[in-house]
Write an enzyme that holds these catalytic residues in place. Structure first.
Site, PDB file in Angstrom:
ATOM      1  N   GLU A  39       0.831  -1.205   0.000  1.00  0.00           N
ATOM      2  CA  GLU A  39       0.000   0.000   0.000  1.00  0.00           C
ATOM      3  C   GLU A  39       0.868   1.259   0.000  1.00  0.00           C
ATOM      4  O   GLU A  39       1.857   1.334   0.744  1.00  0.00           O
ATOM      5  CB  GLU A  39      -0.901  -0.037   1.240  1.00  0.00           C
ATOM      6  CG  GLU A  39      -2.293   0.475   1.022  1.00  0.00           C
ATOM      7  CD  GLU A  39      -3.126  -0.410   0.088  1.00  0.00           C
ATOM      8  OE1 GLU A  39      -3.158  -0.108  -1.130  1.00  0.00           O
ATOM      9  OE2 GLU A  39      -3.743  -1.366   0.573  1.00  0.00           O
ATOM     10  N   HIS A  40       0.498   2.212  -0.832  1.00  0.00           N
ATOM     11  CA  HIS A  40       1.215   3.482  -1.011  1.00  0.00           C
ATOM     12  C   HIS A  40       2.625   3.249  -1.564  1.00  0.00           C
ATOM     13  O   HIS A  40       3.507   4.091  -1.426  1.00  0.00           O
ATOM     14  CB  HIS A  40       1.243   4.299   0.294  1.00  0.00           C
ATOM     15  CG  HIS A  40      -0.112   4.830   0.654  1.00  0.00           C
ATOM     16  ND1 HIS A  40      -0.595   6.022   0.182  1.00  0.00           N
ATOM     17  CD2 HIS A  40      -1.121   4.292   1.384  1.00  0.00           C
ATOM     18  CE1 HIS A  40      -1.841   6.210   0.634  1.00  0.00           C
ATOM     19  NE2 HIS A  40      -2.182   5.167   1.362  1.00  0.00           N
ATOM     20  N   ASP A  42       2.947   2.394  -4.907  1.00  0.00           N
ATOM     21  CA  ASP A  42       2.950   2.613  -6.363  1.00  0.00           C
ATOM     22  C   ASP A  42       3.635   3.921  -6.754  1.00  0.00           C
ATOM     23  O   ASP A  42       4.396   3.965  -7.711  1.00  0.00           O
ATOM     24  CB  ASP A  42       1.539   2.485  -6.978  1.00  0.00           C
ATOM     25  CG  ASP A  42       0.494   3.427  -6.416  1.00  0.00           C
ATOM     26  OD1 ASP A  42       0.750   4.065  -5.371  1.00  0.00           O
ATOM     27  OD2 ASP A  42      -0.590   3.528  -7.026  1.00  0.00           O
ATOM     28  N   GLY A 141     -16.164   5.576  -3.380  1.00  0.00           N
ATOM     29  CA  GLY A 141     -15.456   6.109  -2.215  1.00  0.00           C
ATOM     30  C   GLY A 141     -15.126   5.067  -1.162  1.00  0.00           C
ATOM     31  O   GLY A 141     -14.693   5.406  -0.066  1.00  0.00           O
ATOM     32  N   SER A 146     -13.805   2.214  -7.802  1.00  0.00           N
ATOM     33  CA  SER A 146     -14.932   2.405  -8.715  1.00  0.00           C
ATOM     34  C   SER A 146     -14.536   3.357  -9.846  1.00  0.00           C
ATOM     35  O   SER A 146     -14.996   3.214 -10.977  1.00  0.00           O
ATOM     36  CB  SER A 146     -16.158   2.930  -7.965  1.00  0.00           C
ATOM     37  OG  SER A 146     -15.868   4.146  -7.327  1.00  0.00           O
ATOM     38  N   ASP A 191      -4.459   1.289  -9.271  1.00  0.00           N
ATOM     39  CA  ASP A 191      -5.868   0.949  -9.485  1.00  0.00           C
ATOM     40  C   ASP A 191      -6.135   0.594 -10.943  1.00  0.00           C
ATOM     41  O   ASP A 191      -6.799  -0.397 -11.248  1.00  0.00           O
ATOM     42  CB  ASP A 191      -6.774   2.121  -9.077  1.00  0.00           C
ATOM     43  CG  ASP A 191      -6.524   2.572  -7.650  1.00  0.00           C
ATOM     44  OD1 ASP A 191      -5.909   1.810  -6.894  1.00  0.00           O
ATOM     45  OD2 ASP A 191      -6.928   3.694  -7.303  1.00  0.00           O
ATOM     46  N   TYR A 240      -3.956  12.180   1.101  1.00  0.00           N
ATOM     47  CA  TYR A 240      -3.146  11.410   0.157  1.00  0.00           C
ATOM     48  C   TYR A 240      -1.972  12.247  -0.378  1.00  0.00           C
ATOM     49  O   TYR A 240      -0.821  11.797  -0.402  1.00  0.00           O
ATOM     50  CB  TYR A 240      -4.043  10.953  -0.987  1.00  0.00           C
ATOM     51  CG  TYR A 240      -3.429   9.979  -1.954  1.00  0.00           C
ATOM     52  CD1 TYR A 240      -3.480   8.614  -1.725  1.00  0.00           C
ATOM     53  CD2 TYR A 240      -2.804  10.430  -3.116  1.00  0.00           C
ATOM     54  CE1 TYR A 240      -2.932   7.714  -2.627  1.00  0.00           C
ATOM     55  CE2 TYR A 240      -2.254   9.545  -4.012  1.00  0.00           C
ATOM     56  CZ  TYR A 240      -2.322   8.185  -3.767  1.00  0.00           C
ATOM     57  OH  TYR A 240      -1.782   7.307  -4.665  1.00  0.00           O
TER      58      TYR A 240
END
Ligand code: GLA
Length: 418
Positions: A39-40, A42, A141, A146, A191, A240
């Site tokens: 996670e985080h 990329d 969200g 999505s 994503d 973010y």
């Protein structure tokens, strides 16, 4: 409660028939994703291991008869359609156009941005319009991408209409450009790649330094349980961007171009060269890349206990070092840990709100879901939703015929259109 079986395909086709009075020529399914670990990483040239899930967005569409027309997309839960006039708008590489310069906000902005990015790649070929209806089983969200699912569905419709070969990685990069430069969300490429390039039954190990990808089989004996905490976040306005900036500062303080360059260990003098916040951010990145390798190795030997333990470590790192957790995410992970059949769990996605995931024995999945929802409710007073998932393939065209409403199907058969 646990979620019903998704049926976005059927709803998208039914909406198309109702809106346009004929069956669509094409149907795209575009999955959401969860990130098993990494996670985080990329936007720090690191490693991650996402998988696409059967919660998906579907777009039924037909190319327009005439060139020079319009792209028009209706969504089941919005009154106004997204409309983009051709030739596509120009997408500037220099950054997002100001809000005022953007014709459409919200979901329609994603449609417009992807048409702009695909149009730039297609050049004069981007002359024909298309019209469609979309339906989605992906909560917005919730950290299940999505937006990437929408972007890739629109990209696929443009590729079909403009007769472009479908290259999942190229499409993911164009969708990512649209998100960065048009929508103005400075996210990484995780994503879009997960949504476009995943294969059924596998997670996808991605190395963001060179974009090499490796499918990693997820043993049949487990399901990936997604626990939606019911909390929501808005990525564009979240912390973010602040985390990204802290990572850049930490890398600069340690004299490397990106935190990936540190390898598996922080330098011995890291605490002297960084402030405490930067030190925690750097520690998360270094240990998280190692965790991706550990989970890949554990899955390869079907060592689910080890994979689960690493997920729990990853959760602690996101909570304590990267500081992107939240009370509901933490409560949901705690509920998962003691539930039947659970090997391990962690928050997933950008953070602060949304979903956690757990690796769960397939045989215990229903008991797991019941226990987690009860404990989560007792701890937070909130109702969650559990989705029991297996990895699915990336954005693809699927047959229209089997999703047509019965009446349309029958009348098409009668008129010999099969
Ligand atoms: C969000 C972003 C991704 C990635 C994750 C954190 O989902 O869109 O690019 O940075 O957060 O891993």
């Amino acid at each position: 409660m646990t979620a019903e079986a998704p049926d976005a395909a059927r709803r998208a086709v039914a909406a198309f028939v109702e809106t346009f009075g004929a069956a669509p020529r094409y149907l795209v399914r575009s999955p959401g994703r969860v990130n098993l670990i990494g996670e985080h990483t990329d936007y720090n040239d690191g490693l991650c291991l996402p998988l696409a899930v059967g919660l998906e967005l579907c777009l039924a569409f037909s190319p327009a008869e005439e060139a020079g027309a319009l792209i028009e997309v209706f969504s089941e839960d919005r009154e106004a359609p997204a409309r983009v006039h051709l030739p596509p708008p120009a997408l500037s590489a220099s950054g997002p156009p100001g809000r005022a310069a953007r014709a459409q906000a919200g979901w329609a902005g994603y449609v417009e941005g992807v048409v702009a990015a695909m149009g730039a790649a297609a050049g004069a070929g981007a002359s024909r319009g298309w019209y469609g209806s979309l339906a989605s089983d992906l909560p917005a969200g919730a950290g299940l991408s999505s937006s990437a699912a929408l972007e890739l569905a629109v990209a696929r419709a443009c590729a079909v209409t403009w007769r472009r070969d479908w290259d999942p990685v190229a499409a993911a990069r164009l969708a990512h450009r649209a998100e960065n430069h048009w929508v103005g969300a400075a996210t990484g490429l995780l994503d879009q790649l997960a949504c476009a390039a995943s294969t059924a039954g596998h997670a996808l190990r991605i190395d963001f330094r060179d974009l090499t990808m490796l499918p990693v089989a997820v043993p049949d004996s487990v399901v990936v349980a997604i626990v939606d905490t019911g909390t929501r976040r808005e990525l564009v306005t979240s912390a973010y961007g602040q985390r990204r900036a802290e990572c850049v500062r930490a890398a600069a303080g340690l004299g490397v171009a990106s935190l990936r360059d540190l390898g598996d260990h922080l330098p011995a003098d890291a605490a002297d060269r960084l402030d405490p916040v930067e030190l925690r951010r750097a520690r998360h990145l270094v240990t998280e890349n190692t965790r991706v390798r550990d989970v890949v190795a554990a899955l390869a030997r079907s060592d689910l206990a080890r994979a689960g333990a690493v997920l729990l470590d990853g959760h602690r790192s996101l909570r304590d070092d990267f500081e992107v957790c939240g009370p509901e995410l933490d409560a949901a992970v705690a509920a998962c840990r003691t539930a039947p059949g659970c090997h391990g769990a962690r928050m997933t996605g950008g953070g602060f709100a949304g979903c956690v995931l757990a690796l769960v024995d397939a045989q215990s999945a229903d008991a797991f879901a019941g226990a987690v929802l009860g404990d989560y409710r007792a701890a937070t007073g909130r109702d969650g939703v559990v989705h029991l998932c297996r990895p699915v393939g990336g954005t693809s065209l699927i047959p229209v015929q089997e999703h047509l409403p019965r009446t349309t199907n029958d009348s098409m058969k009668e008129s010999g259109q099969e």
